[in-house]
Design an enzyme around this catalytic site. Sequence first.
Site, mmCIF file in Angstrom:
data_model
loop_
_atom_site.group_PDB
_atom_site.id
_atom_site.type_symbol
_atom_site.label_atom_id
_atom_site.label_comp_id
_atom_site.label_asym_id
_atom_site.label_seq_id
_atom_site.Cartn_x
_atom_site.Cartn_y
_atom_site.Cartn_z
ATOM 1 N N HIS A 41 62.634 1.944 35.564
ATOM 2 C CA HIS A 41 62.751 1.534 36.969
ATOM 3 C C HIS A 41 62.161 0.132 37.131
ATOM 4 C CE1 HIS A 41 63.528 5.574 38.643
ATOM 5 N NE2 HIS A 41 62.591 6.044 37.872
ATOM 6 N N CYS A 85 66.936 6.983 35.200
ATOM 7 C CA CYS A 85 66.029 8.116 35.384
ATOM 8 C C CYS A 85 66.743 9.377 35.892
ATOM 9 C CB CYS A 85 64.878 7.702 36.288
ATOM 10 S SG CYS A 85 63.429 8.741 36.072
HETATM 11 N N1 GLN Z 1 63.228 14.104 39.161
HETATM 12 C C1 GLN Z 1 63.351 13.589 37.801
HETATM 13 C C2 GLN Z 1 62.068 13.825 36.983
HETATM 14 O O1 GLN Z 1 61.036 14.050 37.555
HETATM 15 C C3 GLN Z 1 63.679 12.103 37.831
HETATM 16 C C4 GLN Z 1 62.561 11.269 38.431
HETATM 17 C C5 GLN Z 1 62.993 9.839 38.732
HETATM 18 O O2 GLN Z 1 64.160 9.524 38.920
HETATM 19 N N2 GLN Z 1 61.975 8.924 38.840
HETATM 20 O O3 GLN Z 1 62.107 13.729 35.765
#
Ligand code: GLN
Length: 255
Positions: free
Chosen positions: A200, A98
Site C-alpha cells: 500500500h 492487498c
Molecule cells: N482484510 C485483508 C487482511 O486483513 C486485507 C487487508 C488490506 O487490504 N489491508 O488480510
Amino acid sequence: MNHPPELALRIVSLYSDVMNVYADRGNLIAIRNRAAERGIAIEVFEVSLGDQLPPDADLVLIGGGQDREQHRIADELAAHGPQLREWVEADAAVLAVCGGFQLFGRWYRDQHGEIIAGVEIFDITSVAPGPKAPRGVGDVVARSMVGSIGEVVGFENHAGRTYLGPTATPFASVEHGFGNNGADGTEGAVYRNAIGTYLHGSVLPKNPALLDHLLATALSHRRGEVVVLEPLPAPYADRAHTSAVTVARRRSPAR
Ligand code: GLN
C-alpha cells in the site's frame, strides 16, 4: 510523444469507494499524472457496487480493504470474474493490492473462518489465522523479478497469509518486511500482465519503475504491439522511493 486519442488507455478502477484502505486511490492519481507527463490519453471507468464492467480494459486497478469491505464486494466481483479472467488472458494489465490481491486469487479465508471466493486470476490462496494472530504490518522493501521493475517499497497491513499455488509466480522477493506470509520470502504474485501485491502507500507514487511498467503493458495491450516507453526522469518519485526505502530498512526486519 503524443498518442492518437482513439487509442486512449482504458483504465478500469474497481470499487475504489469501498476498497481504498491506506490511500490505494493514489495509484489512479499517479497513473493520471504519469500518463499526462508522457502524453498518453487515458479514459477512466470507475466501477462500484451495482455497476456493469465497461466493454474492454487495458489496465484494471483494485485496492485493499478490511474483511468487512471484501465481503461487501465479493459477490459482484465474483460475478465479474469471467470477464476479468478474459481480459487478463488477453494480456490486459492489472494491479491488485492487498485485499484486492487476495480476491483476485482462488479464495480468502477471513479472520472468522469464512471463505470468500476469489476470481481465480492468481493461483494463490489466503488465510487469516484469526483475530489474535499478529498481522503483517510495516514498511516493506522487496525486489521484483518482473521486467525492469527491480526494487519496490511500500506499506503492508494484513491478517491474511498468502500462499502461492504450483502455477503461481511471485511478484517480488522480500528484503525487509513480512510479505505474502512472513515465511517463504515471497511478495505478491504475477500472472501474464496481472500483478498482485501487498504494498500500500499507495504503491505507485513511489515506485516509478512499476508505474511505467503498468503503463507500458497497458499501452502494448491497447495497440496490439510491444510498446517500450522512453526513459523519463521521475525526480520526486525517486526521492520518495529512496526515503521510503531508508525508513523500511531501519524499521523492518531483514529477511
Ligand atoms: N482484510 C485483508 C487482511 O486483513 C486485507 C487487508 C488490506 O487490504 N489491508 O488480510
